[in-house]
Design a protein around this motif. Structure first.
Motif, short mmCIF file in Angstrom:
data_model
loop_
_atom_site.label_atom_id
_atom_site.label_comp_id
_atom_site.label_asym_id
_atom_site.label_seq_id
_atom_site.Cartn_x
_atom_site.Cartn_y
_atom_site.Cartn_z
N ARG A 180 37.71 -22.88 -52.93
CA ARG A 180 38.50 -22.08 -53.84
C ARG A 180 39.35 -21.11 -53.02
O ARG A 180 39.15 -20.95 -51.83
N HIS A 181 40.32 -20.47 -53.68
CA HIS A 181 41.21 -19.51 -53.01
C HIS A 181 40.86 -18.10 -53.48
O HIS A 181 40.60 -17.89 -54.68
N ASP A 184 39.26 -28.19 -55.73
CA ASP A 184 40.08 -27.42 -54.78
C ASP A 184 40.29 -25.96 -55.18
O ASP A 184 40.57 -25.13 -54.32
N HIS A 185 40.15 -25.66 -56.46
CA HIS A 185 40.49 -24.31 -56.95
C HIS A 185 39.30 -23.55 -57.51
O HIS A 185 39.40 -22.33 -57.67
N LEU A 236 31.45 -20.08 -58.27
CA LEU A 236 32.18 -20.92 -59.23
C LEU A 236 33.66 -20.54 -59.39
O LEU A 236 34.46 -21.38 -59.81
N PHE A 237 34.01 -19.30 -59.07
CA PHE A 237 35.33 -18.81 -59.47
C PHE A 237 36.29 -18.64 -58.30
O PHE A 237 35.88 -18.44 -57.16
N GLY A 238 37.57 -18.71 -58.63
CA GLY A 238 38.63 -18.52 -57.63
C GLY A 238 39.82 -17.81 -58.25
O GLY A 238 39.83 -17.50 -59.44
N PRO A 244 35.66 -22.31 -48.33
CA PRO A 244 34.83 -23.49 -48.57
C PRO A 244 33.42 -23.10 -48.99
O PRO A 244 32.98 -21.96 -48.77
N ASN A 245 32.71 -24.04 -49.60
CA ASN A 245 31.34 -23.75 -50.05
C ASN A 245 30.45 -23.24 -48.92
O ASN A 245 29.59 -22.39 -49.14
#
Length: 323
Positions: free
Chosen positions: A44-45, A277-278, A158-160, A20-21
C-alpha cells in the motif's frame, strides 16, 4: 432526449512511499503470508509528511482534467468524498477548488466512509440531470494512515492512502440503457450498525481517534449488501448481470470482492482488482480502480461498469454507468 452524466476524463494519484507487507513484521505479530491470505493485500502507499487529503485530491483532479482537455475554470461543481479532510472546516473540497483556480461554481465534501465515492457520484448525477451543473469534478481522496492504531494488526495492515477523480459532463442521450453515462444509482444506510466500523475520536472526544472494526461482521454484511445493491442498480438501469463488462468494486478485501462477484454470477475476469497494490483506500478506492482500469486498457468507451461499496455507518450503494 434525456440528460446523462458522461465521463470525460479520469485520473489518480498515489504517494511515493510504498509499504510492503513485510514492513509490518518488524513491529507486529504478523507476516506477509498472513496479510495476503486474509485480505489479498501485498502493498500500500502512505502519504509523506505534509502530504494531505486535499493535496492528493488536487493531483488526481489535475490528471482527470488533463485527460478531459479541461481546466478548473471549466468546472461548475466539485464534490470530494473523504473521511479524512485536512481540517474540521473548511471543506477539503473548497481547498482543492482554490488549488485548481476554480473561481466559479461551488465545492463540498461528502462523508460516507468507504461508500463515499458512490454517494458522491450519485450527487453529481443529480446535479447534472437537474440542470444545476453541466460539468462536475468528483474526487475520492483519503489519508487513512493517519487514523491507524499501529498496535492493532487486524486493521492497520489493511489501509492505504491515495486519490482518484472523474470529470462528468452533461450530454444528451436517448433515455435508453444504451446511453453513455450514469444509468442508475442505488444508495442505502443503516445507523444501527455503527459499532461494526467507526473511528473512536472526533469533536466529542477532542482527539483524532483510531479506526475500530469488527472484521467478521463487516465481511458478512458486505457480501450480502453489495450484491443486492448492484442487482438493484442494474434493474433500475434496465440491465442484468449478463450486460456487465466490468465490476469496479470498493477495494477493501479480495475475499469480499470474489464472494460478491460469485454472488452476482460473474467471473473474476470481469472485475477490476487493485487491492493488492493499494490496500483499502476508502472513498478513493473506486476512482483509483477506474483510473487504473482505463490505464491498463481494461475499461473502454461503451463498457458497462458497476461500482459498489460499503463503509462505516453502515452506508452502501452502487452506480451503473456506461463508459
Amino acid at each position: 432526449m434525456t440528460v446523462r452524466a458522461v465521463v470525460r476524463g479520469v485520473g489518480h494519484y498515489l504517494p511515493e512511499r510504498v509499504v510492503p507487507n513485510a514492513e509490518f513484521e518488524k513491529s507486529l505479530d504478523t507476516s506477509d503470508e498472513w496479510i495476503r491470505s486474509r485480505s489479498g493485500i501485498e502493498r500500500r502507499h502512505f502519504a509523506a509528511e505534509g502530504e494531505t487529503t486535499s493535496s492528493m485530491a488536487t493531483a488526481a483532479a489535475e490528471k482527470a482534467l488533463s485527460a478531459a482537455g479541461l481546466t478548473g475554470a471549466d468546472i461548475d461543481a466539485l464534490i470530494l468524498a473523504t473521511s479524512t479532510a485536512d481540517f474540521t472546516f473548511p471543506s477539503a473540497a473548497s481547498m482543492v477548488q482554490a488549488n485548481l483556480g476554480m473561481k466559479g461554481g461551488f465545492a463540498f465534501d461528502v462523508q460516507a466512509v468507504c461508500a463515499g465515492f458512490v454517494y458522491a457520484l450519485s450527487q453529481a448525477n443529480a446535479l447534472i440531470i437537474s440542470g444545476q451543473a453541466s460539468r462536475v469534478l468528483v474526487i475520492g481522496s483519503e489519508t487513512f494512515s493517519k487514523l491507524m492504531d499501529w498496535t492493532d494488526r487486524s486493521t492497520c495492515v489493511l489501509f492505504g492512502d491515495g486519490a482518484g477523480a472523474l470529470v462528468l459532463e452533461a450530454q444528451e442521450g436517448e433515455g435508453a440503457p444504451s446511453d453513455r453515462g450514469i444509468l442508475a444509482t442505488d444508495l442505502h444506510s443503516d445507523g444501527s450498525y455503527r459499532e461494526l466500523l467507526y473511528v473512536d475520536g472526533g469533536v466529542s472526544t477532542g482527539t483524532t481517534g483510531h479506526l475500530r472494526m469488527q472484521g467478521r461482521e463487516v465481511f458478512r454484511h458486505a457480501v450480502e449488501k453489495l450484491a443486492a445493491t448492484a442487482h438493484a442498480a442494474l434493474g433500475k438501469a434496465g440491465l442484468g448481470a449478463d450486460d456487465v463488462d466490468w465490476i469496479v468494486p470498493h477495494q477493501a478485501n479480495l475475499r469480499i470482492i470474489s464472494a460478491t462477484a460469485q454472488k452476482m454470477g460473474l467471473s473474476m475476469d470481469k472485475v477490476v482488482v487493485t487491492v493488492q497494490d493499494h490496500g483499502n483506500t476508502s472513498a478513493a478506492s473506486i476512482p483509483l480502480a477506474l483510473s487504473v482500469g482505463v490505464e491498463r486498457g481494461q475499461i473502454a468507451e461503451g463498457d458497462v461498469c458497476v461500482t459498489e461499496a460499503i463503509g462505516g455507518g453502515l452506508a452502501w450503494g452502487a452506480v451503473v454507468l456506461r463508459w
